[in-house]
Design a protein around this motif. Structure first.
Motif, short mmCIF file in Angstrom:
data_model
loop_
_atom_site.label_atom_id
_atom_site.label_comp_id
_atom_site.label_asym_id
_atom_site.label_seq_id
_atom_site.Cartn_x
_atom_site.Cartn_y
_atom_site.Cartn_z
N SER A 10 0.64 3.08 -2.37
CA SER A 10 -0.54 2.26 -2.29
C SER A 10 -0.75 1.63 -0.96
O SER A 10 -2.00 1.37 -0.67
N LEU A 11 0.41 1.20 -0.37
CA LEU A 11 0.25 0.37 0.92
C LEU A 11 -0.13 1.42 2.09
O LEU A 11 -0.72 1.12 3.00
N GLY A 12 0.26 2.73 1.99
CA GLY A 12 -0.11 3.76 2.85
C GLY A 12 -1.49 3.99 2.67
O GLY A 12 -2.20 4.22 3.82
N LEU A 13 -2.08 4.17 1.54
CA LEU A 13 -3.48 4.49 1.35
C LEU A 13 -4.34 3.30 1.92
O LEU A 13 -5.30 3.56 2.55
N LEU A 14 -3.84 2.02 1.32
CA LEU A 14 -4.69 0.79 1.86
C LEU A 14 -4.64 0.65 3.44
O LEU A 14 -5.75 0.45 4.10
N PHE A 15 -3.55 0.75 4.12
CA PHE A 15 -3.72 0.64 5.52
C PHE A 15 -4.34 1.96 6.10
O PHE A 15 -5.07 1.62 7.26
N ALA A 16 -4.33 3.00 5.79
CA ALA A 16 -5.03 4.05 6.33
C ALA A 16 -6.78 4.06 6.20
O ALA A 16 -7.32 4.10 7.02
N GLY A 17 -6.77 3.54 5.02
CA GLY A 17 -8.27 3.33 4.61
C GLY A 17 -9.06 2.32 5.53
O GLY A 17 -10.10 2.59 5.92
#
Length: 319
Positions: A10-17
């Motif tokens: 969840s955090l990886g996708l959030l920061f990447a996006g």
């Protein structure tokens, strides 16, 4: 700035996006499975903000099993690697992967819950002055493998494990994070922040996991609050003896975290339900080991630790 994000939870996708929307920032993403990497390569990342706004971004993505040099920046180097996997995924293979990828002056920013991972990175011959720590209270929920809901804004604090940190690099990173819409700051006392977050996690995560409830439900019962208070008092004693200043407001901050994340299921509960190993070893287990060094007992933490470990075994035997 060129950033490699290792971990597409969840955090990886959030920061990447969100970082992909910052001009002049190049972002690459590494997932655990080829299936997730293929999905993201074809459909991009979707970030759902709390105001019903949807942001779609395209990103080059590879899986952990595949080499990244073909997808990397033009000179093959990254300014930062964001290590956004859970403690349970930091094994010899991942450490070797990071070592090979962190070429030249690449800096490593660790987002793990609990403690112990920095020591493992140093033992793997990653220079301590290139290891940085991030503590974030951003709340996110992964809906599908390429979509994440930003369920609550928080603060991301960054600091270096050594005093010889590259402050210019941290200021640049802080500005990039702010440009992406995150509340970010450079923390002089990052170790204290790490331990305070561990304290909060050591109360909320095991109790929600054992009872199978969402974070906010802890506040609806006086019996749950009593358990929370016992865990809080024990953890405060351990950390104060360790030399950290624990303010009287921390209990109120703990309750506020429950309120702000009331609809969220803790990561520990999600791991249990999926039959995965939890991070209990690096959260409550770390407090138990620190208490043992101080020759004090923390029975509430020992109880929830053993209950979660028991549930882990039961769940794995069913999968």
């Amino acid at each position: 700035m060129k950033i490699l994000i290792v971990g597409a939870g969840s955090l990886g996708l959030l920061f990447a996006g969100k970082l992909l929307c910052v001009a002049g920032t190049e972002v690459r993403l590494v997932t655990r499975t080829r299936q997730q990497a293929q999905l993201i390569n074809h459909n991009g990342i979707i970030v759902h903000e709390g105001d019903d706004r949807e942001v779609r971004t395209n990103i080059m993505c590879t899986s952990f099993e595949e080499p990244i040099h073909a997808d990397g920046p033009s000179d093959g180097r990254f300014d930062w690697i964001f290590l956004m996997v859970k403690q349970t995924h930091i094994n010899a293979a991942l450490l070797n992967y990071v070592m090979k990828t962190a070429a030249g002056s690449t800096k490593l920013l660790c987002f793990q819950n609990g403690v112990g991972h920095v020591e493992r990175l140093v033992e793997a011959s990653i220079p301590a002055n290139r290891i940085y720590v991030a503590v974030t209270t951003e709340a996110a929920r992964k809906d599908v493998d390429n979509a994440v809901a930003h369920t609550g804004a928080g603060i991301t604090s960054i600091g270096c494990v050594e005093k010889r940190e590259a402050r210019d690099a941290m200021f640049m990173l802080e500005n990039v994070l702010k440009s992406a819409g995150f509340h970010a700051n450079i923390a002089e006392n990052i170790e204290t922040i790490v331990w305070k977050k561990l304290l909060v996690n050591s109360v909320i995560n095991p109790l929600t996991s054992i009872m199978g409830i969402r974070n906010g439900q802890l506040l609806s019962s006086p019996h749950c609050l009593k358990l929370m208070e016992s865990l809080h008092i024990e953890a405060c004693e351990v950390l104060q003896r360790y030399g950290l200043h624990i303010s009287d407001e921390l209990w109120e901050q703990l309750l506020e975290v429950c309120k702000k994340t009331s609809a969220n299921s803790s990561s520990m509960l999600q791991d249990l339900l999926a039959g995965r190993e939890t991070e209990i070893e690096w959260i409550n287990g770390s407090l138990i080991r620190l208490a043992a060094k101080q020759h004090i007992k923390i029975p509430a933490h020992e109880a929830v630790y053993n209950m979660v470990k028991g549930l882990e075994q039961l769940k794995r035997s069913k999968h």
